[in-house]
Design a protein around this motif. Structure first.
Motif, PDB file in Angstrom:
ATOM      1  N   SER A 144      58.635  31.077 -33.880  1.00 34.44           N
ATOM      2  CA  SER A 144      58.454  32.517 -33.684  1.00 34.44           C
ATOM      3  C   SER A 144      57.099  32.779 -33.029  1.00 34.44           C
ATOM      4  O   SER A 144      56.220  31.918 -33.047  1.00 34.44           O
ATOM      5  CB  SER A 144      58.537  33.250 -35.025  1.00 34.44           C
ATOM      6  OG  SER A 144      57.461  32.854 -35.863  1.00 34.44           O
ATOM      7  N   PRO A 145      56.920  33.989 -32.471  1.00 35.91           N
ATOM      8  CA  PRO A 145      55.615  34.367 -31.903  1.00 35.91           C
ATOM      9  C   PRO A 145      54.687  34.822 -33.022  1.00 35.91           C
ATOM     10  O   PRO A 145      54.357  36.003 -33.160  1.00 35.91           O
ATOM     11  CB  PRO A 145      55.972  35.516 -30.948  1.00 35.91           C
ATOM     12  CG  PRO A 145      57.153  36.154 -31.593  1.00 35.91           C
ATOM     13  CD  PRO A 145      57.919  35.043 -32.257  1.00 35.91           C
ATOM     14  N   ASN A 146      54.281  33.883 -33.860  1.00 37.56           N
ATOM     15  CA  ASN A 146      53.661  34.229 -35.144  1.00 37.56           C
ATOM     16  C   ASN A 146      52.140  34.323 -35.130  1.00 37.56           C
ATOM     17  O   ASN A 146      51.516  34.397 -36.185  1.00 37.56           O
ATOM     18  CB  ASN A 146      54.113  33.234 -36.226  1.00 37.56           C
ATOM     19  CG  ASN A 146      53.824  31.790 -35.827  1.00 37.56           C
ATOM     20  OD1 ASN A 146      52.948  31.543 -34.993  1.00 37.56           O
ATOM     21  ND2 ASN A 146      54.553  30.857 -36.398  1.00 37.56           N
ATOM     22  N   TYR A 178      59.080  33.394 -19.256  1.00 39.80           N
ATOM     23  CA  TYR A 178      59.356  32.128 -19.939  1.00 39.80           C
ATOM     24  C   TYR A 178      58.054  31.421 -20.309  1.00 39.80           C
ATOM     25  O   TYR A 178      57.914  30.882 -21.412  1.00 39.80           O
ATOM     26  CB  TYR A 178      60.207  31.219 -19.051  1.00 39.80           C
ATOM     27  CG  TYR A 178      61.709  31.386 -19.192  1.00 39.80           C
ATOM     28  CD1 TYR A 178      62.277  32.298 -20.072  1.00 39.80           C
ATOM     29  CD2 TYR A 178      62.577  30.603 -18.415  1.00 39.80           C
ATOM     30  CE1 TYR A 178      63.651  32.432 -20.185  1.00 39.80           C
ATOM     31  CE2 TYR A 178      63.952  30.725 -18.525  1.00 39.80           C
ATOM     32  CZ  TYR A 178      64.487  31.638 -19.409  1.00 39.80           C
ATOM     33  OH  TYR A 178      65.855  31.754 -19.520  1.00 39.80           O
ATOM     34  N   ASP A 179      57.096  31.387 -19.374  1.00 41.03           N
ATOM     35  CA  ASP A 179      55.817  30.727 -19.655  1.00 41.03           C
ATOM     36  C   ASP A 179      55.073  31.421 -20.783  1.00 41.03           C
ATOM     37  O   ASP A 179      54.308  30.793 -21.516  1.00 41.03           O
ATOM     38  CB  ASP A 179      54.941  30.702 -18.395  1.00 41.03           C
ATOM     39  CG  ASP A 179      55.353  29.606 -17.419  1.00 41.03           C
ATOM     40  OD1 ASP A 179      55.980  28.615 -17.857  1.00 41.03           O
ATOM     41  OD2 ASP A 179      55.051  29.743 -16.215  1.00 41.03           O
ATOM     42  N   PRO A 193      57.317  24.357 -27.678  1.00 40.37           N
ATOM     43  CA  PRO A 193      56.987  22.996 -27.252  1.00 40.37           C
ATOM     44  C   PRO A 193      57.999  22.449 -26.254  1.00 40.37           C
ATOM     45  O   PRO A 193      59.199  22.685 -26.387  1.00 40.37           O
ATOM     46  CB  PRO A 193      57.000  22.207 -28.565  1.00 40.37           C
ATOM     47  CG  PRO A 193      57.667  23.072 -29.577  1.00 40.37           C
ATOM     48  CD  PRO A 193      57.507  24.476 -29.131  1.00 40.37           C
ATOM     49  N   GLY A 194      57.502  21.741 -25.246  1.00 42.31           N
ATOM     50  CA  GLY A 194      58.390  21.135 -24.256  1.00 42.31           C
ATOM     51  C   GLY A 194      59.129  22.152 -23.405  1.00 42.31           C
ATOM     52  O   GLY A 194      60.258  21.892 -22.975  1.00 42.31           O
ATOM     53  N   THR A 210      53.874  33.218 -27.451  1.00 39.14           N
ATOM     54  CA  THR A 210      54.240  31.807 -27.527  1.00 39.14           C
ATOM     55  C   THR A 210      54.933  31.500 -28.845  1.00 39.14           C
ATOM     56  O   THR A 210      54.480  31.933 -29.913  1.00 39.14           O
ATOM     57  CB  THR A 210      52.986  30.911 -27.400  1.00 39.14           C
ATOM     58  OG1 THR A 210      52.321  31.221 -26.173  1.00 39.14           O
ATOM     59  CG2 THR A 210      53.363  29.444 -27.414  1.00 39.14           C
ATOM     60  N   HIS A 211      56.022  30.740 -28.791  1.00 40.68           N
ATOM     61  CA  HIS A 211      56.763  30.365 -29.996  1.00 40.68           C
ATOM     62  C   HIS A 211      56.217  29.048 -30.555  1.00 40.68           C
ATOM     63  O   HIS A 211      56.079  28.066 -29.832  1.00 40.68           O
ATOM     64  CB  HIS A 211      58.259  30.213 -29.687  1.00 40.68           C
ATOM     65  CG  HIS A 211      58.963  31.530 -29.614  1.00 40.68           C
ATOM     66  ND1 HIS A 211      58.606  32.547 -28.751  1.00 40.68           N
ATOM     67  CD2 HIS A 211      60.017  32.018 -30.335  1.00 40.68           C
ATOM     68  CE1 HIS A 211      59.409  33.583 -28.933  1.00 40.68           C
ATOM     69  NE2 HIS A 211      60.257  33.295 -29.877  1.00 40.68           N
TER      70      HIS A 211
END
Length: 201
Positions: free
Chosen positions: A188-190, A20-21, A26-27, A199-200
């Motif tokens: 998205s993990p862009n 998850y991390d 955000p948030g 990270t999204h």
């Protein structure tokens, strides 16, 4: 939100919290399509690896906005509104052109990609449609058509994997009742500069 139990970020621990991390937005936000894997963290990890490397890999030769449009189309064919909504917003963010994005959405919704894409690009959508709806009828000639449209075999593999990924994602969503309730559309993990950054944003 889904039809099976999910573990929220605040209640997560161990391997799930670590993943998850790695993927949160955000948030401490986690997409519902990812949260639905929370009872089996290894399944979530597999999904994310496939998603990141198929759609957001820096070595892909096919533009990401085109792959997103292809994902929208496959999701429309599979009647998966969750993925349509998410990836349309992702495509729109990449294109930075609302009018063009709306025209693409309309053309795909009406099953007429040729209205906005070149004949060579439209060949990709024809391949995607057949692979999505009639995969058992695929033949070598379907690959020949893509080569004749100017695609190299590596690009064909990219297209095949994106279509296949979205069929998988669509069936995950539809089979487990995943909804967009509470989701932030279009994240998205862009980060294509770092393959390990999930990270999204």
């Amino acid at each position: 939100m889904a039809w099976i139990k999910e573990i929220d970020y605040d209640d997560s621990k161990g391997k799930l919290r670590k993943i998850y991390d790695r993927i949160k937005g955000p948030g401490d936000y986690i997409d519902n399509i990812l949260k639905v894997h929370s009872l089996r963290p290894y399944s979530l990890e597999g999904h994310m690896a496939l998603y990141k490397y198929v759609l957001h890999n820096s070595t892909n030769e096919t533009p990401v906005h085109f792959l997103e449009a292809l994902g929208v189309y496959v999701s429309m064919l599979n009647k998966c509104s969750y993925c349509v909504d998410h990836h349309y917003q992702g495509m729109k963010k990449l294109l930075k052109d609302d009018e063009k994005s709306e025209k693409i959405h309309s053309a795909l919704k009406n099953d007429k990609p040729e209205m906005v894409f070149s004949s060579n690009e439209s060949a990709v959508f024809s391949y995607a449609k057949k692979l999505t709806l009639n995969s058992a009828t695929m033949t070598k000639n379907d690959i020949v058509k893509l080569r004749n449209a100017g695609l190299a075999d590596g690009e064909i593999l990219e297209i095949n994997q994106v279509v296949s990924y979205f069929c998988y994602a669509n069936r995950t969503v539809l089979g487990l009742g995943v909804s967009t309730d509470g989701d932030i559309l279009g994240l998205s993990p862009n980060d294509q500069t770092d393959e390990d950054n999930w990270t999204h944003s």
